[in-house]
Design an enzyme around this catalytic site. Structure first.
Site, PDB file in Angstrom:
ATOM      1  N   CYS A  43      -2.526  77.312 -25.517  1.00 21.05           N
ATOM      2  CA  CYS A  43      -2.037  78.694 -25.597  1.00 21.05           C
ATOM      3  C   CYS A  43      -1.553  79.027 -27.000  1.00 21.05           C
ATOM      4  CB  CYS A  43      -0.912  78.922 -24.594  1.00 21.05           C
ATOM      5  SG  CYS A  43      -0.092  80.505 -24.796  1.00 21.05           S
ATOM      6  N   HIS A 444      11.867 110.013 -22.789  1.00 21.24           N
ATOM      7  CA  HIS A 444      10.817 110.904 -23.305  1.00 21.24           C
ATOM      8  C   HIS A 444      10.988 111.072 -24.811  1.00 21.24           C
ATOM      9  CE1 HIS A 444       8.069 114.321 -23.450  1.00 21.24           C
ATOM     10  NE2 HIS A 444       8.959 114.934 -24.215  1.00 21.24           N
TER      11      HIS A 444
END
Length: 465
Positions: A43, A444
């Site tokens: 990995c 947001h």
């Protein structure tokens, strides 16, 4: 002379092995790791980490060729493949060195060599065929990982036919490339080379690419790949390869027709097999099923005192699954009471462009299990941040149990979805229903707002489409 008696010995220093070693040391156990090559395993050295460095470079190349959309201009855009590869290898080395530091910090003894079970509670270590040490411990954890599957007729030769290893360190840029297998590894390399402007053909034997993902996500990514110029063949079988001095011709059967495609190189990414050979399993109670060691929910094998974790034990073949298994295994050995691993809350990520991420059941799998489902979808074209980033191509899909509101699965394709899937993973781990997700306030402007909207859509309350 190094001490040879331990509480726990771990064979393999990959993301399963080294994490298990650190946790064992934290719990007061005298711990050793035996690693034959590089700490951090496949990995860190040849997989997850260096490929992300490569993909980052190819993403930058894509952006450089699309500067006009952002108000910029540049001439004579070019890249140095050698420097791209060098950066990737440097990233891997930095992290491998970091694991070595962590071993030292946690007082874990590391043996450099090949380990092999040598009787009850014993592990022999050799290096280049010569004995290094005979270690003893009441608990031995096998974490030897897996390697690329080789199919007859598609055997890698290191020059014309590559595995992921050769694909990560190319000495030259192939102009034409065939990638066989469209799982995570195949999709990522196809995307990497495509974004470096190679002609790429992706070949998949199943009826769709990314076959473990939700069918809608597979279709979305297929459309995106084709729009980017990739040729994709599904339901296709490679009958054979014909090699020339510096090119390969693949004979491919698809849709009842046989065609020949010429490429400079071929990448074979057709799955992996467990490294069960030469680790002393013969004559033990360890059971092997289709190259993978069979274990119970606490990673115990059929041999007392022997455990197995990670890719060696089968799918999902993910580094984070291996790490978590290692922690559970060690905590069980220490007499704690860890929760067994729940496969349904393990997220999967593929770092092609667009990125793909998912957790839990696909819509089809949920229905097969007898669930009545509610499904929500939200496209990134309805998300302000995605549009502002110039990345409006994406979708999020949620699957809920219609009766209980349980989140059964979530599936995403688009920019940075691999960073966002963890929100749904936490929700599943905490057994959240749609009610809590709908009441959660998302910031947001963020792409993550699309996650909220995909939940709202499942219940007829979506706002921005």
């Amino acid at each position: 002379m190094a001490d040879t008696q331990f509480d726990v010995i771990i064979l393999g220093g990959g993301p399963g092995g080294y994490v298990a070693a650190i946790r064992a040391a934290q719990l007061g156990m005298k711990t050793a790791v035996v690693e034959r090559e590089h700490l951090g395993g496949i990995c860190l050295n040849w997989g997850c980490i260096p490929t992300k460095a490569l993909l980052r470079s190819s993403e930058i190349n894509h952006l450089l060729h699309n500067l006009d959309a952002y108000g910029f201009a540049a001439d004579n855009i070019r890249f140095d493949l050698g420097k791209i590869v060098k950066r990737s290898r440097a990233v891997a080395k930095q992290l491998s060195d970091g694991v070595r530091f962590l071993m030292k910090k946690n007082k874990v003894t590391v043996f450099d060599g090949q380990g092999k079970l040598a009787g009850r509670g014993k592990l022999s270590v050799t290096k280049d065929g010569k004995p290094v040490a005979e270690l003893t411990a009441p608990h031995i954890i096998l974490a030897t990982g897996a390697r690329a599957r080789v199919l007859p007729g598609l055997e890698p030769d290191g020059k014309l036919v590559w595995t992921y290893r050769e694909a990560m360190v190319p000495t030259g840029m192939p102009k034409r490339l065939i990638v066989i297998g469209s799982g995570a590894i195949g999709a990522e390399f196809a995307s990497f080379y495509l974004n470096l402007r190679a002609e790429v053909t992706l070949v998949e034997v199943m009826d769709r690419i990314l076959p473990v993902e939700d069918a809608e996500i597979s279709a979305f990514v297929l459309k995106s790949f084709q729009k980017q110029g990739m040729k994709v063949l599904t339901g296709a079988k490679v009958q054979g390869l014909r090699k020339a001095a510096d090119s390969v011709t693949a004979i491919i059967e698809a849709g009842g027709k046989v065609q020949e495609i010429v490429a400079d190189r071929v990448i074979s990414a057709v799955g992996i097999v467990g490294n069960v050979e030469d680790i002393g399993l013969e004559g033990t109670g360890v059971k092997v099923d289709r190259t993978h060691v069979v274990v119970d929910e606490y990673s115990r094998t059929g041999e007392k005192g022997v455990y197995a974790i990670g890719d060696l034990t089968g799918p999902p073949w993910l580094a984070h699954k291996a790490s978590h298994e290692g922690v559970i295994c060690v905590e069980a050995i220490a007499g704690r009471n860890p929760h067994p691993l729940d496969i349904s809350v393990i997220p999967g990520c593929t770092y092609c462009r667009p990125q793909v991420a998912s957790v839990g059941l696909t819509e089809a799998a949920a229905k097969e299990k007898g669930h009545e489902v509610r499904v929500g979808r939200f496209p990134f074209i309805g998300n302000g941040k995605a549009i502002a980033m110039g990345e409006p191509e994406g979708i999020i899909k949620t699957v809920f149990d219609a009766k209980t509101g349980e989140l059964l699965g979530a599936h995403m394709a688009g920019p940075e979805v691999t960073e966002m899937i963890q929100g749904y993973t936490i929700a599943k781990t905490m057994e959240t229903t749609e009610a809590e997700l709908m009441e959660t306030v998302f910031p947001h402007p963020t792409i993550s707002e699309a996650m909220h909207e995909a939940v709202l859509d499942a219940y007829g309350q979506v706002i921005h489409i």
